[in-house]
Each structure stands twice: as structure tokens, then as C-alpha cells.
Design a protein around this motif. Structure first.
Motif, PDB file in Angstrom:
ATOM      1  N   ALA A  53     -71.042  10.721 -39.555  1.00  0.00           N
ATOM      2  CA  ALA A  53     -69.800  10.571 -38.809  1.00  0.00           C
ATOM      3  C   ALA A  53     -70.072   9.984 -37.429  1.00  0.00           C
ATOM      4  N   ALA A  54     -71.176  10.399 -36.793  1.00  0.00           N
ATOM      5  CA  ALA A  54     -71.510   9.862 -35.471  1.00  0.00           C
ATOM      6  C   ALA A  54     -71.756   8.358 -35.530  1.00  0.00           C
ATOM      7  N   TYR A  55     -72.492   7.888 -36.556  1.00  0.00           N
ATOM      8  CA  TYR A  55     -72.740   6.449 -36.691  1.00  0.00           C
ATOM      9  C   TYR A  55     -71.477   5.689 -37.020  1.00  0.00           C
ATOM     10  N   LEU A  56     -70.652   6.244 -37.858  1.00  0.00           N
ATOM     11  CA  LEU A  56     -69.415   5.550 -38.221  1.00  0.00           C
ATOM     12  C   LEU A  56     -68.499   5.373 -37.015  1.00  0.00           C
ATOM     13  N   ILE A  57     -68.526   6.360 -36.130  1.00  0.00           N
ATOM     14  CA  ILE A  57     -67.697   6.251 -34.933  1.00  0.00           C
ATOM     15  C   ILE A  57     -68.332   5.306 -33.921  1.00  0.00           C
ATOM     16  N   ALA A  58     -69.683   5.371 -33.812  1.00  0.00           N
ATOM     17  CA  ALA A  58     -70.365   4.578 -32.789  1.00  0.00           C
ATOM     18  C   ALA A  58     -70.507   3.111 -33.161  1.00  0.00           C
ATOM     19  N   LEU A  59     -70.584   2.784 -34.471  1.00  0.00           N
ATOM     20  CA  LEU A  59     -70.844   1.411 -34.904  1.00  0.00           C
ATOM     21  C   LEU A  59     -69.828   0.414 -34.366  1.00  0.00           C
ATOM     22  N   PRO A  60     -68.522   0.673 -34.479  1.00  0.00           N
ATOM     23  CA  PRO A  60     -67.572  -0.310 -33.919  1.00  0.00           C
ATOM     24  C   PRO A  60     -67.747  -0.522 -32.425  1.00  0.00           C
ATOM     25  N   LEU A  61     -68.234   0.485 -31.740  1.00  0.00           N
ATOM     26  CA  LEU A  61     -68.442   0.331 -30.295  1.00  0.00           C
ATOM     27  C   LEU A  61     -69.732  -0.416 -29.990  1.00  0.00           C
ATOM     28  N   MET A  62     -70.690  -0.420 -30.915  1.00  0.00           N
ATOM     29  CA  MET A  62     -71.978  -1.066 -30.698  1.00  0.00           C
ATOM     30  C   MET A  62     -71.937  -2.557 -31.007  1.00  0.00           C
ATOM     31  N   ILE A  63     -71.057  -3.013 -31.901  1.00  0.00           N
ATOM     32  CA  ILE A  63     -71.013  -4.416 -32.323  1.00  0.00           C
ATOM     33  C   ILE A  63     -70.828  -5.368 -31.136  1.00  0.00           C
ATOM     34  N   PRO A  64     -69.868  -5.114 -30.221  1.00  0.00           N
ATOM     35  CA  PRO A  64     -69.752  -6.032 -29.071  1.00  0.00           C
ATOM     36  C   PRO A  64     -71.026  -6.090 -28.236  1.00  0.00           C
ATOM     37  N   GLY A  65     -71.716  -4.969 -28.104  1.00  0.00           N
ATOM     38  CA  GLY A  65     -72.959  -4.981 -27.327  1.00  0.00           C
ATOM     39  C   GLY A  65     -74.033  -5.826 -27.992  1.00  0.00           C
ATOM     40  N   PHE A  66     -74.173  -5.705 -29.330  1.00  0.00           N
ATOM     41  CA  PHE A  66     -75.144  -6.536 -30.055  1.00  0.00           C
ATOM     42  C   PHE A  66     -74.787  -8.017 -29.929  1.00  0.00           C
ATOM     43  N   ALA A  67     -73.515  -8.316 -30.008  1.00  0.00           N
ATOM     44  CA  ALA A  67     -73.079  -9.713 -29.923  1.00  0.00           C
ATOM     45  C   ALA A  67     -73.447 -10.319 -28.574  1.00  0.00           C
TER      46      ALA A  67
END
Length: 333
Positions: A297-311
Motif C-alpha cells: 500500500a505504501a508503494y502504491l501510494i508513493a509511486l504516483p508521487l515519485m514519477i514526476p521526480g524520476f522524469a
């Protein structure tokens, strides 16, 4: 046919003891609501037919005492003193006995027939308090009926107690709440045996100690001037008398209360999940499952927030090269 005999019953109690609920359960639809004569306070009366008896039930205004400081207290007291009640039902809150027994301490001292409706037994039980009606009877000498009016429990028994109550059975003076107040016994002796009707000398003496003006005016007109003068010399100030009498009544309540109420330890009922979570095997399984799904659940919530940072991270260098080709920097001299 046999003529029906009327029985007059007064319901007395402090506010929020469920007295009106008891009244509604006893009378049902056979009740009338109006105002007391010359007053704006609501008057509720009902009529019940049982066997050869016609029972008139009056729901007196809720009152904390019979001191007549308020209009409600005066109406309740005048009714008890002037109307020939066959029996008075004092409704007390089983969940708050110490507070609601105060009015009982006053009413029994009047020397009139009393039944105690021990209402809200369910509330007391929910608070893990065990109220013993039989011990209540033994300690006070009164008829005590446990009631939960909101569920109609005990209402039939209360009506039976009213029907079969011996109106000559009043509380003996040696069972009255003990009043250890200076000069109380002396005042009592001055008026005892002087009145064949009306409230008991015990109650009158208490009201004189409290500085009750109505009782003082009544006794001043019935006693000789010499005796009345002797009584006045014994009386404290109204403030001191009221405090002393209230303290004495609460002392009586606290004396009998431990015998009437006992607390039982709260019993925690374990649910199915509690049993499984504390099991040697299933408890560990549940803990691992909670940990696993927590991480997912922590990864599922954090993943959408991490994508802009990776980009931004991966596109930073190509974007810099593109901007450098479009806007070449000047050469340093």
C-alpha cells in the motif's frame, strides 16, 4: 356490581430520573395534560382501572427537594401536603442513586406511604453497578420495585404494588433519615404530638431548622406564643440550617449507599479477531500479512508521487543540451 374505589397516586422525583416515562407507561393513552390552577407549570394526570379500583395518577413537577424555592417545588410540596394521597411513588435513578435519593430522604420524612420505583436499572448495569433492591428494602423499610420504564420492565409489578399497597403502612419514625443537627431534637420535642393531621413533626422540625417561611407561618398560628418563642430561640440562621439539613440527608444517603450498590469488574468479551490475533500461529500469519500489505500500500501510494521526480532526473541533461544549442552561451575572453 361492586363500586370502584378510587386510589390517588403521586409520582415524585428529580428531573431526568425517568419519572414521566414511568407515568406514560402506567397510564398509556388515559391521561390528560393541562396546567396547575393559576400556574403555567404543566399538570399531567392519568386514570387506570384495575380490578375494583380506579387509580388516579398525578405526575408532579420534577423537583430536587421540598424546600419550595421554585414554582415546581412549591406545586409538588403543596400537593403532597394538601391532597390525601393513598401512596406516593418516588422515582429514583438507579444509575445516579446518591443524587436522586435526596428527594426520597425528604418525602419519607413526611410520614406518608411511599413506594420506591428504582428506575433505569439498565443504565446502572451498563455502568457495571449492581443495585440490590432487597437490601434497599431492608435498609429503608420501604417497598422497592426495580424498573426500566423505557422497556416497560417492572411496570406491571409497580402497578401491582400500588394496587395491593397497605396505605396504613408508613415509615416508622425510627427509620427516618437520622438528622444530627444542633437543636433539631429540641425543636422536634416542642412540636411532637401537637398535630393529629398533616406532615410528621419530624419533617416540620427539619423545615423549621431550614428557615422555611411557610412552615413557620403555619406553626406560629397553631402553637401558643410562648412555645413559638421558645422554638424561635433554638433556630439557627436559614443559611446555616439549610446547609446542616442538606449535609445530614447526604450523610444518611452515603451511609446506606455502599449496601445498595456494588461495582463489578468490567468483563471484556473477546471477539473472533481478538482470538485469532493472539493465536500462536494465526497471530504471526496475520502480522506478516498486515506488514506485506502495508508495504504494498505504501508503494502504491508513493509511486504516483515519485514519477514526476524520476522524469525530472532523467530529462535534466537532455534538456540542458537542447537549451545550450538554442541559446549558446557567450565565450569567455
Amino acid at each position: 356490581p361492586a363500586e370502584k374505589r378510587a386510589v390517588t397516586v403521586a409520582l415524585v422525583g428529580q428531573p431526568n430520573t425517568g419519572k414521566s416515562t414511568v407515568f406514560n407507561m402506567l397510564t398509556g393513552e388515559s391521561q390528560h395534560v393541562g396546567n396547575w390552577p393559576g400556574k403555567t407549570v404543566e399538570k399531567k394526570e392519568g386514570r387506570v382501572f384495575a380490578g375494583d379500583k380506579e387509580i388516579y395518577i398525578y405526575d408532579l413537577p420534577g423537583t430536587y427537594s421540598l424546600t419550595a424555592n421554585s414554582l415546581e417545588e412549591k406545586i409538588a410540596r403543596d400537593f403532597l401536603l394538601k391532597e390525601q394521597c393513598d401512596v406516593v411513588v418516588v422515582v429514583v435513578d438507579a444509575g445516579q442513586l446518591e443524587r436522586s435519593l435526596y428527594i426520597l430522604a425528604e418525602v419519607v420524612s413526611l410520614g406518608i406511604p411511599v413506594i420506591v420505583a428504582l428506575n433505569k436499572m439498565d443504565v446502572a448495569q451498563n455502568r457495571n453497578a449492581v443495585v440490590n433492591p432487597e437490601m434497599f428494602r431492608q435498609k429503608t423499610g420501604l417497598v422497592v420495585i426495580p424498573v426500566t420504564a423505557s422497556r416497560h420492565d417492572g411496570i406491571t409489578e409497580l402497578l401491582e404494588a400500588i394496587l395491593h399497597f397497605d396505605s396504613s403502612r408508613t415509615l416508622q419514625s425510627d427509620r427516618f433519615p437520622e438528622i444530627n443537627v444542633p437543636h433539631f431534637d429540641a425543636v422536634l420535642q416542642k412540636i411532637q404530638g401537637r398535630f393529629s393531621q398533616g406532615p410528621s413533626a419530624y419533617w416540620l422540625a427539619g423545615k423549621l431548622i431550614e428557615g422555611d417561611e411557610d412552615v413557620a407561618a403555619m406553626l406560629a398560628g397553631q402553637l401558643s406564643s410562648e412555645r413559638w418563642q421558645e422554638i424561635q430561640e433554638l433556630l439557627p440562621s436559614p443559611e446555616q440550617g439549610q446547609l446542616a439539613m442538606a449535609t445530614a440527608r447526604y450523610d444518611w444517603i452515603r451511609t446506606i449507599l455502599p449496601c445498595l450498590v456494588t461495582s463489578k469488574p468490567a468483563q471484556y468479551r473477546r471477539s473472533g479477531f481478538d482470538i485469532a490475533a493472539t493465536h500462536p500461529f494465526w497471530g504471526k500469519t496475520i502480522a506478516l500479512a498486515v506488514l506485506f500489505f502495508g508495504v504494498i500500500a505504501a508503494y502504491l501510494i508513493a509511486l504516483p508521487l515519485m514519477i514526476p521526480g524520476f522524469a525530472v532526473f532523467f530529462l535534466a541533461e537532455p534538456l540542458q543540451q537542447f537549451l545550450s544549442s538554442v541559446f549558446p552561451l557567450p565565450l569567455c575572453s
